[in-house]
Design an enzyme around this catalytic site. Structure first.
Site, PDB file in Angstrom:
ATOM      1  N   HIS A 157       0.828  -1.216   0.000  1.00  0.00           N
ATOM      2  CA  HIS A 157       0.000   0.000   0.000  1.00  0.00           C
ATOM      3  C   HIS A 157       0.865   1.270   0.000  1.00  0.00           C
ATOM      4  O   HIS A 157       0.494   2.284   0.578  1.00  0.00           O
ATOM      5  CB  HIS A 157      -0.986   0.007   1.179  1.00  0.00           C
ATOM      6  CG  HIS A 157      -2.134  -0.933   0.961  1.00  0.00           C
ATOM      7  ND1 HIS A 157      -3.374  -0.511   0.573  1.00  0.00           N
ATOM      8  CD2 HIS A 157      -2.211  -2.286   1.046  1.00  0.00           C
ATOM      9  CE1 HIS A 157      -4.182  -1.570   0.457  1.00  0.00           C
ATOM     10  NE2 HIS A 157      -3.500  -2.662   0.736  1.00  0.00           N
ATOM     11  N   GLY A 181      -8.618 -14.149  -7.910  1.00  0.00           N
ATOM     12  CA  GLY A 181      -8.844 -13.872  -6.489  1.00  0.00           C
ATOM     13  C   GLY A 181      -7.664 -14.243  -5.609  1.00  0.00           C
ATOM     14  O   GLY A 181      -7.782 -14.318  -4.392  1.00  0.00           O
ATOM     15  N   GLY A 230      -4.791 -12.528  -5.523  1.00  0.00           N
ATOM     16  CA  GLY A 230      -3.931 -11.380  -5.254  1.00  0.00           C
ATOM     17  C   GLY A 230      -2.714 -11.368  -6.168  1.00  0.00           C
ATOM     18  O   GLY A 230      -1.665 -10.833  -5.815  1.00  0.00           O
ATOM     19  N   LEU A 231      -2.832 -11.985  -7.345  1.00  0.00           N
ATOM     20  CA  LEU A 231      -1.711 -12.018  -8.291  1.00  0.00           C
ATOM     21  C   LEU A 231      -1.961 -11.091  -9.488  1.00  0.00           C
ATOM     22  O   LEU A 231      -1.274 -11.162 -10.497  1.00  0.00           O
ATOM     23  CB  LEU A 231      -1.481 -13.454  -8.787  1.00  0.00           C
ATOM     24  CG  LEU A 231      -1.029 -14.448  -7.716  1.00  0.00           C
ATOM     25  CD1 LEU A 231      -1.006 -15.864  -8.272  1.00  0.00           C
ATOM     26  CD2 LEU A 231       0.356 -14.082  -7.187  1.00  0.00           C
ATOM     27  N   SER A 232      -2.977 -10.238  -9.361  1.00  0.00           N
ATOM     28  CA  SER A 232      -3.245  -9.201 -10.356  1.00  0.00           C
ATOM     29  C   SER A 232      -3.630  -9.729 -11.724  1.00  0.00           C
ATOM     30  O   SER A 232      -3.095  -9.284 -12.749  1.00  0.00           O
ATOM     31  CB  SER A 232      -2.041  -8.262 -10.497  1.00  0.00           C
ATOM     32  OG  SER A 232      -1.896  -7.556  -9.322  1.00  0.00           O
ATOM     33  N   SER A 234      -6.336  -9.046 -13.089  1.00  0.00           N
ATOM     34  CA  SER A 234      -7.028  -7.973 -13.803  1.00  0.00           C
ATOM     35  C   SER A 234      -6.022  -7.024 -14.468  1.00  0.00           C
ATOM     36  O   SER A 234      -6.215  -6.613 -15.613  1.00  0.00           O
ATOM     37  CB  SER A 234      -7.988  -7.217 -12.886  1.00  0.00           C
ATOM     38  OG  SER A 234      -7.318  -6.683 -11.783  1.00  0.00           O
ATOM     39  N   ASP A 286       0.374  -2.842  -9.915  1.00  0.00           N
ATOM     40  CA  ASP A 286       0.100  -4.095 -10.620  1.00  0.00           C
ATOM     41  C   ASP A 286       0.400  -3.953 -12.105  1.00  0.00           C
ATOM     42  O   ASP A 286       1.041  -4.809 -12.717  1.00  0.00           O
ATOM     43  CB  ASP A 286      -1.369  -4.502 -10.421  1.00  0.00           C
ATOM     44  CG  ASP A 286      -1.752  -4.530  -8.945  1.00  0.00           C
ATOM     45  OD1 ASP A 286      -0.835  -4.587  -8.107  1.00  0.00           O
ATOM     46  OD2 ASP A 286      -2.956  -4.480  -8.640  1.00  0.00           O
ATOM     47  N   TYR A 313     -10.288  -1.619   0.637  1.00  0.00           N
ATOM     48  CA  TYR A 313      -9.112  -1.011   0.014  1.00  0.00           C
ATOM     49  C   TYR A 313      -9.283   0.507  -0.037  1.00  0.00           C
ATOM     50  O   TYR A 313      -8.393   1.271   0.336  1.00  0.00           O
ATOM     51  CB  TYR A 313      -8.932  -1.581  -1.395  1.00  0.00           C
ATOM     52  CG  TYR A 313      -7.709  -1.086  -2.126  1.00  0.00           C
ATOM     53  CD1 TYR A 313      -6.507  -1.777  -2.063  1.00  0.00           C
ATOM     54  CD2 TYR A 313      -7.749   0.097  -2.869  1.00  0.00           C
ATOM     55  CE1 TYR A 313      -5.385  -1.323  -2.735  1.00  0.00           C
ATOM     56  CE2 TYR A 313      -6.632   0.560  -3.546  1.00  0.00           C
ATOM     57  CZ  TYR A 313      -5.453  -0.154  -3.474  1.00  0.00           C
ATOM     58  OH  TYR A 313      -4.338   0.309  -4.140  1.00  0.00           O
TER      59      TYR A 313
HETATM   60  C1  GLA Z   1      -3.444  -3.912  -4.902  1.00  0.00           C
HETATM   61  C2  GLA Z   1      -3.511  -2.647  -5.732  1.00  0.00           C
HETATM   62  C3  GLA Z   1      -2.119  -2.012  -5.884  1.00  0.00           C
HETATM   63  C4  GLA Z   1      -1.433  -1.852  -4.521  1.00  0.00           C
HETATM   64  C5  GLA Z   1      -1.525  -3.138  -3.716  1.00  0.00           C
HETATM   65  C6  GLA Z   1      -1.043  -2.978  -2.297  1.00  0.00           C
HETATM   66  O1  GLA Z   1      -2.713  -4.891  -5.582  1.00  0.00           O
HETATM   67  O2  GLA Z   1      -4.074  -2.904  -6.984  1.00  0.00           O
HETATM   68  O3  GLA Z   1      -2.212  -0.790  -6.557  1.00  0.00           O
HETATM   69  O4  GLA Z   1      -1.972  -0.768  -3.819  1.00  0.00           O
HETATM   70  O5  GLA Z   1      -2.853  -3.640  -3.659  1.00  0.00           O
HETATM   71  O6  GLA Z   1       0.297  -2.662  -2.236  1.00  0.00           O
END
Ligand code: GLA
Length: 390
Positions: free
Chosen positions: A38, A127, A129-131, A133, A177, A226
């Site tokens: 973050h 889902g 947390g590996l981005s 999207s 991401d 978030y």
């Molecule tokens: C998600 C958000 C990012 C970043 C992280 C936390 O992945 O998409 O932009 O803020 O959380 O570091």
């Protein structure tokens, strides 16, 4: 599925649907966040890496204003025209693509002139947390900018994807991401500075590897948690800009020493939220110095600190992630572990001795299963090449 199989399946399905191979195929990987949580929207620092799993986007032009987009895993197709590009409430997966298309043309997709037929398929677990999207946005922006001959640099493309998240998907994310997917390099970490949007790569060497442990705790960033963390950070920055005799635009400008002296003027929750990105920035800078000296175990210790800060101050961890980190901490071959990404579920990122990978995943799986009844997914991650046209 391996990347090659994903590519073959996608191209096969595209050909079946449209009777010809796609004109352009682009690939973009997911990412792991290694240190710096973050911090991106606080204009701070992050270590991350592109992973060896991603999404492919295949596209050909259409002869008129019509566009078609197919999610090849679901075989669902969304249809729209250049003048009806807008956030969708159904088949919401399309928003990552249509939002990206929209902002590639500065919010005026009609300027594209002609439409396109696109299809995508990936192998990033959703889902986790590996981005997934951001990967979809980045392969879209690469493929469509090539299709239309629009030249954009990598940072601009990352920002286009971020804008799609903000306006079409409803997540007020930072740039981490998308930038990690764009700037990833095989065998390396990406060190980002989100004040200046500079992205360096740092080689990791073969002695260590990353293991992602995906909990089964739900991870959704669009449900407000978030956004509330981001808001608290912005409120805190405003407060510090009033009490410190220097310019404070973001929490990047506040040191830990200043937080210690002045946080008493903030309400308790906002003070707790603020200390997390401030500490994370310091840890990333310390981590960079340690990596330069090859002190990987000390780097790992910072990852454990990062998780404690999430757990106790930012409160974006959850019981399942804490269990994974606590179990990892007792295994000597794990040098560091922390939640990765937004938090509130999703995955942990572990820095490990790759030779002990089986032992580590067996121990973590056993502990987790004893507590929650189901098994987490452990996978070794190879830092990999960033997004590219195939
Ligand atoms: C998600 C958000 C990012 C970043 C992280 C936390 O992945 O998409 O932009 O803020 O959380 O570091």
């Amino acid at each position: 599925m391996q990347n090659q199989e994903v590519y073959d399946e996608l191209v096969g399905k595209f050909e079946k649907m449209y009777g010809a191979k796609p004109q352009i195929v682009a690939y973009a990987p997911g990412r792991i966040e290694v240190l710096g949580n973050h911090t991106d929207y606080n204009e701070g620092y992050v270590f991350s890496a592109a992973i060896d799993k991603g999404t492919f986007f295949a596209v050909s032009p259409s002869d008129d204003e019509n566009c078609e987009l197919t999610a090849a895993d679901l075989m669902e197709t969304a249809k729209f025209t250049l003048s009806t590009v807008a956030p969708a409430k159904e088949m919401t997966w399309q928003n990552y693509v249509t939002g990206t298309f929209n902002w590639l043309f500065d919010g005026e997709p009609a300027k594209a002139g002609k439409g396109w037929k696109g299809m995508f398929l990936g192998n990033i677990p959703l889902g986790a947390g590996l981005s997934s999207s951001a990967a979809l946005e980045m392969c879209t922006v690469l493929a469509l900018s090539k299709l239309y001959g629009v030249e954009k640099d990598k940072t601009t493309m990352a920002k286009i994807g971020q804008k799609a998240e903000h306006t079409f998907a409803g997540c007020p994310c930072g740039l981490l991401d998308q930038a990690s997917s764009m700037y990833g390099k095989a065998g390396s970490l990406v060190k980002s500075d989100f004040r200046y949007n500079t992205f360096e790569t740092v080689e990791m060497g073969p002695k260590v590897a990353f293991m992602m442990v995906k909990s089964n705790a739900k991870h959704a960033l669009v449900d407000g948690a978030y956004a509330s963390r981001r808001k608290a950070c912005e409120d805190a920055a405003k407060y510090f800009s009033g009490v410190l005799r220097k310019k404070v635009a973001h929490l990047r400008d506040v040191t830990m020493a200043e937080w210690v002296l002045y946080h008493g003027g903030l309400d308790d929750t906002t003070a707790r939220r603020a200390v997390h990105p401030i500490g994370e920035d310091e840890r990333v800078l310390q981590g960079a110095a340690l990596l330069e000296k090859g002190e990987l175990e000390a780097f790992g210790a910072l990852m454990y600190d990062s998780h404690e800060s999430s757990r106790n101050w930012f409160e974006n961890s959850c019981e399942e992630l804490d269990t994974i980190v606590d179990t990892a901490k007792a295994i000597p071959e794990v040098y560091g572990a922390r939640l990765s990404g937004g938090g509130f579920g999703g995955s942990c990122c572990l820095l490990v001795n790759p030779e002990a990978a089986d032992k580590i995943s067996t121990i973590i799986t056993k502990e987790y299963k004893a507590k929650y009844g189901d098994e987490p997914t452990c996978s070794l991650i190879k830092p990999s090449e960033g997004a590219h046209i195939i």
